[in-house]
Design a protein around this motif. Sequence first.
Motif, short mmCIF file in Angstrom:
data_model
loop_
_atom_site.label_atom_id
_atom_site.label_comp_id
_atom_site.label_asym_id
_atom_site.label_seq_id
_atom_site.Cartn_x
_atom_site.Cartn_y
_atom_site.Cartn_z
N PRO A 98 -5.56 -7.27 -24.44
CA PRO A 98 -5.24 -7.28 -23.01
C PRO A 98 -5.79 -8.55 -22.35
CG PRO A 98 -6.28 -5.21 -23.65
CD PRO A 98 -6.39 -6.14 -24.80
N ASP A 99 -5.16 -8.98 -21.28
CA ASP A 99 -5.65 -10.20 -20.61
C ASP A 99 -6.97 -9.92 -19.90
OD1 ASP A 99 -5.32 -9.46 -17.89
OD2 ASP A 99 -3.29 -10.23 -17.83
N PRO A 100 -7.75 -10.97 -19.59
CA PRO A 100 -9.08 -10.80 -19.00
C PRO A 100 -9.09 -10.00 -17.70
CG PRO A 100 -8.80 -13.05 -19.75
CD PRO A 100 -7.46 -12.37 -19.90
N ASP A 101 -8.06 -10.15 -16.88
CA ASP A 101 -8.01 -9.39 -15.63
C ASP A 101 -7.90 -7.90 -15.90
OD1 ASP A 101 -7.96 -9.26 -12.75
OD2 ASP A 101 -5.81 -8.78 -12.92
N VAL A 102 -7.09 -7.53 -16.86
CA VAL A 102 -6.95 -6.12 -17.24
C VAL A 102 -8.28 -5.60 -17.76
CG1 VAL A 102 -5.83 -4.56 -18.88
CG2 VAL A 102 -4.48 -6.28 -17.68
N LEU A 103 -8.96 -6.39 -18.58
CA LEU A 103 -10.25 -5.97 -19.12
C LEU A 103 -11.30 -5.78 -18.02
CD1 LEU A 103 -10.50 -8.05 -22.39
CD2 LEU A 103 -10.13 -5.60 -22.17
N ARG A 104 -11.28 -6.65 -17.01
CA ARG A 104 -12.21 -6.48 -15.88
C ARG A 104 -11.95 -5.18 -15.15
NH1 ARG A 104 -11.61 -11.96 -15.54
NH2 ARG A 104 -9.89 -11.86 -14.08
N ARG A 105 -10.68 -4.85 -14.94
CA ARG A 105 -10.35 -3.58 -14.26
C ARG A 105 -10.75 -2.39 -15.11
NH1 ARG A 105 -4.77 -5.77 -12.23
NH2 ARG A 105 -4.47 -5.62 -14.45
N ILE A 106 -10.56 -2.50 -16.41
CA ILE A 106 -10.94 -1.40 -17.30
C ILE A 106 -12.45 -1.21 -17.28
CG2 ILE A 106 -11.08 -0.72 -19.73
CD1 ILE A 106 -8.28 -2.07 -20.03
N ARG A 107 -13.17 -2.31 -17.32
CA ARG A 107 -14.64 -2.20 -17.28
C ARG A 107 -15.09 -1.53 -15.99
NH1 ARG A 107 -18.97 -6.54 -19.49
NH2 ARG A 107 -20.77 -5.21 -19.23
N TRP A 108 -14.48 -1.89 -14.87
CA TRP A 108 -14.81 -1.26 -13.59
C TRP A 108 -14.49 0.23 -13.64
CZ3 TRP A 108 -17.71 -2.09 -9.56
CH2 TRP A 108 -17.52 -1.30 -8.42
N ARG A 109 -13.35 0.57 -14.23
CA ARG A 109 -12.90 1.97 -14.33
C ARG A 109 -13.87 2.80 -15.18
NH1 ARG A 109 -12.21 6.39 -15.69
NH2 ARG A 109 -10.36 7.59 -16.06
N CYS A 110 -14.61 2.15 -16.07
CA CYS A 110 -15.50 2.85 -16.99
C CYS A 110 -16.87 3.14 -16.39
CB CYS A 110 -15.66 2.04 -18.27
SG CYS A 110 -14.17 2.01 -19.28
N ARG A 111 -17.12 2.73 -15.17
CA ARG A 111 -18.41 3.03 -14.55
C ARG A 111 -18.56 4.54 -14.41
NH1 ARG A 111 -20.82 -1.17 -11.11
NH2 ARG A 111 -21.50 0.62 -9.92
#
Length: 96
Positions: A12-25
């Motif tokens: 996945p592109d870096p922007d998607v990964l940033r959103r996923i990381r935020w979603r995992c909080r």
Amino acid sequence: MTQAPVSTDLTPDPDVLRRIRWRCRRGLLENDLFIDKFFERHGENLTTPLVQGLLELMELSDNDLLDLLLARKEPHGDLLKPEVVQVLSMMRVAKA
């Protein structure tokens, strides 16, 4: 009509990964510690199937997730999928 080329890149592109990381909080600090370590070690190498496995784990309650991360329980039922089991094993790696 010409079809767009199919991407064979499963990352996945870096922007998607940033959103996923935020979603995992999470609400439990213990879960966040496991998740943060996971992203530090594997975040840049995640594939689409691993992201899917991660998101399925994030659907669990905090206590159920912690039980899996601490190996008090093992995945079963709908969670018994290769991508979920792989992400869980990557998250359970002993702390360095």
